[in-house]
Design an enzyme around this catalytic site. Structure first.
Site, short mmCIF file in Angstrom:
data_model
loop_
_atom_site.label_atom_id
_atom_site.label_comp_id
_atom_site.label_asym_id
_atom_site.label_seq_id
_atom_site.Cartn_x
_atom_site.Cartn_y
_atom_site.Cartn_z
N LYS A 1 44.84 28.98 39.03
CA LYS A 1 45.55 28.72 37.69
C LYS A 1 46.17 27.48 37.41
CE LYS A 1 45.68 33.24 36.67
NZ LYS A 1 44.81 33.58 35.27
N SER B 1 50.41 31.76 35.18
CA SER B 1 51.07 32.71 36.03
C SER B 1 52.45 32.00 36.36
CB SER B 1 50.57 33.23 37.34
OG SER B 1 51.40 33.99 38.21
N SER B 2 53.46 32.48 36.59
CA SER B 2 54.71 31.60 37.06
C SER B 2 54.57 31.32 38.32
CB SER B 2 55.79 32.79 36.90
OG SER B 2 55.83 33.70 37.76
N CYS B 3 53.57 31.68 39.20
CA CYS B 3 53.15 31.31 40.59
C CYS B 3 52.75 30.01 40.61
CB CYS B 3 52.34 32.14 41.44
SG CYS B 3 50.74 32.33 41.06
N TYR C 1 45.65 31.67 44.80
CA TYR C 1 45.59 32.10 43.30
C TYR C 1 46.29 31.11 42.60
CZ TYR C 1 47.00 35.05 39.56
OH TYR C 1 46.96 35.57 38.04
N HIS D 1 53.01 45.45 41.76
CA HIS D 1 54.00 44.63 41.88
C HIS D 1 55.26 45.66 41.85
CE1 HIS D 1 50.91 41.67 40.31
NE2 HIS D 1 51.50 41.09 41.11
#
Length: 326
Positions: free
Chosen positions: A141, A108-110, A137, A184
């Site tokens: 990842k 994920s980009s997070c 989260y 989202h």
């Protein structure tokens, strides 16, 4: 030889898109392995071990994850870090144990720092603090990326282990979650504008100023990127990564403001009223863009533009509007 490909999370938005793309690419459903959550609890090491020992897949797409928006991440941080850590650790370890050489982990980009440079390059990983609301989260990842890198470093030469990771930008499309609290931005706006159109509302008011920039990618483009990265030959992949930086960003490379996004969704849906912004509410990060040049150099480009993708997403919303989870 009959190739067996296991898609973990095949019912999710990305997993189901990977299945669609694999079948469209000529594979038979006989090539694909699925298990529902009821059939296989991915947080159970014993259950995952039994599955891998019984099936011995040739490839694994690890698209299974516990996901949610800001509200869900804030409310259930223990579930988000525990379930994601357990699923990826069990799948990656058991895949290696039975000799799976090719595995693709979806991140994920997070994973990138809250104040990462824009656009965010892969090298920004672990260079600063994460966004606090989804830190559990994100850490799970990041652990998945490092699991893949660690198994490659220890077993790449001796066992041929070749585990790769891709980091998608904001995804949308068929199979998205349109829940009024946990969705989202794109599915949330699709729902808001659809309900406003049905109700005949004069104005839809959205949080923030409408000025933040965001990047979006249609989920079938993401699935195509996953398959592309999975099937790159090792020499080509290795030439564009390093053992300690083996993940690859996947984005559209195009940004829109939240205001532009809202205007486009309103047009696609046919909402004729006005759009207002409540500037007393938070905007979030001013900009979030992935640097996808590494993947572009490896021969992949997105195909579905935002307006076309939003029309496809809205059609999917209408098909499932009366499903029980709405």
């Amino acid at each position: 030889m009959h190739k067996k490909i296991y898609i973990a999370g095949h019912r999710g938005m990305v997993g189901s898109a990977i299945v669609r793309n694999l079948l469209a690419g000529g594979l038979s459903s006989d090539n694909l392995l699925f298990r529902t959550h009821a059939e296989l609890d991915l947080t159970s090491q014993a259950a995952v071990r039994a599955f891998f020992e019984g099936e011995k897949p040739d490839q694994v797409y690890l698209a299974a994850a516990k996901v949610g928006g800001i509200h869900a991440n804030n409310s259930y941080p223990a579930e988000f870090i525990y379930q994601n850590l357990m699923m990826e650790a069990n799948i990656i370890h058991e895949a290696w144990r039975v000799g799976v050489q090719k595995l693709l982990f979806l991140g994920s980009s997070c994973i990138y720092p809250k104040l990462a440079p824009q656009p965010m390059p892969e090298s920004a990983l672990l260079t600063g603090p994460l966004e606090p609301t989804n830190e559990p989260y994100a850490i799970a990842k990041i652990a998945g990326i490092k699991l893949c890198e660690s198994y490659n470093r220890q077993y790449g030469e001796s066992d041929g282990t070749d585990f790769r990771s891709v980091m998608p930008t904001n995804l949308y499309g068929p199979g998205d979650n349109y829940h009024p609290e946990n969705s989202h931005v794109i599915p949330a706006l699709i729902r808001r504008f659809h309900e406003a159109m049905v109700s005949g509302d004069a104005v839809v008011t959205l949080w923030g100023t409408g000025t933040p920039l965001r990047e979006f990618l249609y989920v079938d483009d993401m699935a195509a990127a996953c398959i592309h990265v999975m099937n790159l030959d090792k020499a080509t992949f290795d030439a564009n990564t390093t053992p300690m930086l083996s993940h690859i960003n996947v984005g559209s490379g195009k940004e829109v403001t939240i205001r532009e996004l809202a205007d486009t969704i309103a047009m696609v849906i046919g909402f004729q009223g006005g759009i207002a912004f409540d500037a007393s509410k938070p905007d979030g990060s001013p900009r979030k863009l992935m640097d996808s040049s590494r993947l572009n150099n490896l021969g992949w480009q997105p195909k579905v533009g935002l307006e076309e993708g939003l029309r496809l997403a809205y059609n999917d919303f209408l098909l499932h509007e009366h499903a029980s989870h709405f």
